[in-house]
Design a protein around this motif. Structure first.
Motif, short mmCIF file in Angstrom:
data_model
loop_
_atom_site.label_atom_id
_atom_site.label_comp_id
_atom_site.label_asym_id
_atom_site.label_seq_id
_atom_site.Cartn_x
_atom_site.Cartn_y
_atom_site.Cartn_z
N GLY A 125 58.73 38.49 -17.80
CA GLY A 125 57.40 38.24 -17.25
C GLY A 125 57.16 38.87 -15.89
O GLY A 125 56.21 38.51 -15.19
N ALA A 126 58.00 39.83 -15.48
CA ALA A 126 57.85 40.47 -14.17
C ALA A 126 57.22 41.86 -14.30
O ALA A 126 57.24 42.64 -13.36
CB ALA A 126 59.21 40.58 -13.48
N GLY A 127 56.67 42.16 -15.47
CA GLY A 127 56.07 43.47 -15.67
C GLY A 127 57.11 44.55 -15.90
O GLY A 127 56.81 45.74 -15.80
N VAL A 213 61.87 48.38 -6.52
CA VAL A 213 60.97 47.54 -7.30
C VAL A 213 60.81 46.24 -6.53
O VAL A 213 61.80 45.64 -6.12
CB VAL A 213 61.54 47.26 -8.70
CG1 VAL A 213 60.64 46.29 -9.46
CG2 VAL A 213 61.69 48.55 -9.48
N VAL A 214 59.57 45.85 -6.31
CA VAL A 214 59.30 44.59 -5.63
C VAL A 214 58.60 43.67 -6.62
O VAL A 214 57.43 43.86 -6.96
CB VAL A 214 58.42 44.79 -4.38
CG1 VAL A 214 58.23 43.47 -3.64
CG2 VAL A 214 59.03 45.85 -3.46
N ASP A 215 59.35 42.69 -7.10
CA ASP A 215 58.79 41.71 -8.04
C ASP A 215 58.12 40.62 -7.21
O ASP A 215 58.79 39.87 -6.51
CB ASP A 215 59.93 41.15 -8.91
CG ASP A 215 59.48 39.99 -9.79
OD1 ASP A 215 58.27 39.70 -9.85
OD2 ASP A 215 60.36 39.38 -10.42
N GLY A 338 51.01 45.85 -16.08
CA GLY A 338 49.68 45.43 -16.50
C GLY A 338 48.75 44.96 -15.39
O GLY A 338 47.53 45.05 -15.51
N GLY A 339 49.32 44.45 -14.30
CA GLY A 339 48.48 44.02 -13.18
C GLY A 339 48.40 42.52 -13.01
O GLY A 339 49.05 41.77 -13.74
N PHE A 340 47.63 42.08 -11.99
CA PHE A 340 47.41 40.66 -11.67
C PHE A 340 48.71 39.95 -11.31
O PHE A 340 48.83 38.74 -11.51
CB PHE A 340 46.76 39.93 -12.85
CG PHE A 340 45.48 40.56 -13.30
CD1 PHE A 340 44.34 40.45 -12.53
CD2 PHE A 340 45.42 41.27 -14.48
CE1 PHE A 340 43.16 41.06 -12.93
CE2 PHE A 340 44.25 41.87 -14.89
CZ PHE A 340 43.11 41.76 -14.12
N GLY A 341 49.68 40.72 -10.81
CA GLY A 341 50.98 40.14 -10.50
C GLY A 341 52.05 41.08 -11.00
O GLY A 341 51.79 42.27 -11.18
N GLY A 342 53.23 40.55 -11.21
CA GLY A 342 54.32 41.43 -11.65
C GLY A 342 54.85 42.23 -10.47
O GLY A 342 54.94 41.71 -9.36
N SER A 343 55.17 43.49 -10.71
CA SER A 343 55.93 44.25 -9.72
C SER A 343 55.17 45.45 -9.17
O SER A 343 54.25 45.97 -9.80
CB SER A 343 57.23 44.75 -10.37
OG SER A 343 57.99 43.64 -10.81
#
Ligand code: ADP
Ligand code: MG
Length: 387
Positions: A125-127, A213-215, A338-343
């Motif tokens: 769920g981290a993109g 990568v910044v989660d 995908g956006g709205f969060g993640g990495s």
């Protein structure tokens, strides 16, 4: 979590050695966001983080599935019958591997059952596409064990079908292709229309650079709905412009094309992102091919601004990573996935990494955001058999 532990876990659960062990990686998309469902270009690379599966064939129609990452690994395997799998049947994590079996059988491949145990180092769920890693590792194992002779891109297509139809998540083809087909030290330039692939050398360490990568650890509750809205908006744009997909809008004619969209303000923004993003992918490919790696930094940042302002899928945490990294000397940065969060990803000189990491962590603390997880992404191998 290593391959040996997955093998031991399998033996503990099923009382026999597995026939083999396979691994499939998560991925980061370097550039080319929300272009894959517009028949456009993407450029992911594989992470060292993998999902490892121990698998044996069965001939009695039983599919037994177990993940060390679900419920602390303490639960018993889930038992399903391969001839009873339907897209309505399950909705938990087992839908991903069961969907792969379903898609293979739908395509006429005689998959008669399997015992599966798996564990992953891909953050879910981290993109970073833990879902594709899960699908692809199962597909590759079954391809080998049942001697189906399918190529990486064919497995990717079947995994996409599993995720779209069986799991019910409307994703493009990028994630599964990346997990199945990436090569160590390379990014994968993929034309999502015909699945033509080109491995582009991308060995940052050799040139004194790093990719972080910044989660952000943010997961937007409505991301699926927002994804669907963007996708529908892109389809509307293509229909209004009379093209099969936005991929067919030439970058050189973008201004004129946008003029034709009249008062469709939202569609215009979506079209502008997709068309300019395809051009950015092509620019990054030619910069990397001419050895001008540092020059891709500003292109990444341009991509972020397009996702933030035109596609409108960023969030305060992702923007803070990008702004802070660039203000602390990064070569470029952007949200990925995908956006709205993640990495988010950050391209930087090796020597600047400690200062940039510290600045991001401090900025998050000051803003009262959850501490992000920062790690280095080394372009790694795609799916493979381990033993
Ligand atoms: P992402 O692909 O960005 O990580 P998704 O929401 O697409 O996020 O997929 C995450 C889902 O995939 C999890 O909620 C879980 O259902 C499934 N999944 C991924 N990895 C594993 C695993 N190792 N074990 C069990 N389920 C997993
Ligand atoms: Mg996913």
């Amino acid at each position: 979590m290593g391959a040996q532990q997955v093998r031991d876990g399998f033996v503990g659960l099923y009382g026999a050695e597995p026939e083999g062990l396979w691994a499939a990686p998560g991925r980061v998309n370097l550039i080319g966001e929300h272009t894959d469902y517009n028949d456009g270009f993407v450029m992911p690379f594989a992470l060292p983080h993998v999902t490892v599966a121990a698998v044996s064939r069965r001939t009695d129609g039983l599919l037994r599935l177990h993940s060390a990452d679900v419920g602390g690994g303490a639960s018993a395997p889930v038992e399903l019958r391969v001839d009873e799998l339907t897209p309505e049947s399950d909705r938990d994590w087992t839908a991903y591997p069961a969907g792969v079996v379903w898609a293979l059988r739908e395509a006429g491949h005689a998959v008669t059952g399997a015992d599966v145990h798996l564990a992953s180092t891909v953050p879910a769920g981290a993109g970073l596409s833990s879902s594709a890693a899960l699908e692809v590792v199962v597909a590759l194992a079954l391809n080998d064990l049942f001697e189906l002779g399918l190529r990486g891109w064919q497995l990717a297509r079947l995994c996409q079908r599993a995720e779209n139809v069986y799991v019910g998540a409307p994703t493009g083809i990028m994630d599964q292709t990346a997990s199945a087909c990436c090569a160590e030290g390379h990014a994968l330039f993929l034309d999502t229309r015909d699945l033509a692939q080109k491995q582009i050398p991308f060995d940052l360490a050799a040139e004194g650079m790093r990719l972080l990568v910044v989660d952000t650890r943010v997961k937007h509750a409505h991301s699926d709905g927002e994804y669907g809205k963007r996708r529908a908006g892109c389809e509307k744009g293509a229909a209004l412009l009379g093209v099969d997909a936005l991929r067919d809008v030439p970058y050189a004619k973008l201004d004129a094309v946008l003029g034709r969209l009249g008062d469709e303000e939202e569609v215009r923004r979506l079209v502008r992102h997709v068309v300019t993003e395809d051009e950015r992918v092509e620019r990054v490919v030619s910069l990397l091919e001419s050895g001008d790696t540092r020059a891709i930094g500003p292109v990444l940042t341009e991509g972020h601004l397009s996702l933030r302002d035109d596609f409108r899928i960023s969030c305060p945490e992702l923007d803070l990573v990008v702004d802070t990294a660039n203000a602390s000397g990064a070569l470029g940065a952007r949200m990925t996935g995908g956006g709205f969060g993640g990495s988010a990803i950050v391209l930087a000189e090796e020597t600047d990494v400690p200062a940039i990491t510290k600045a991001i962590e401090e900025a998050f603390a000051t803003a009262g955001f959850t501490t992000p997880r920062v790690f280095e992404a080394v372009p790694s191998a795609g799916a493979r058999r381990l033993a």
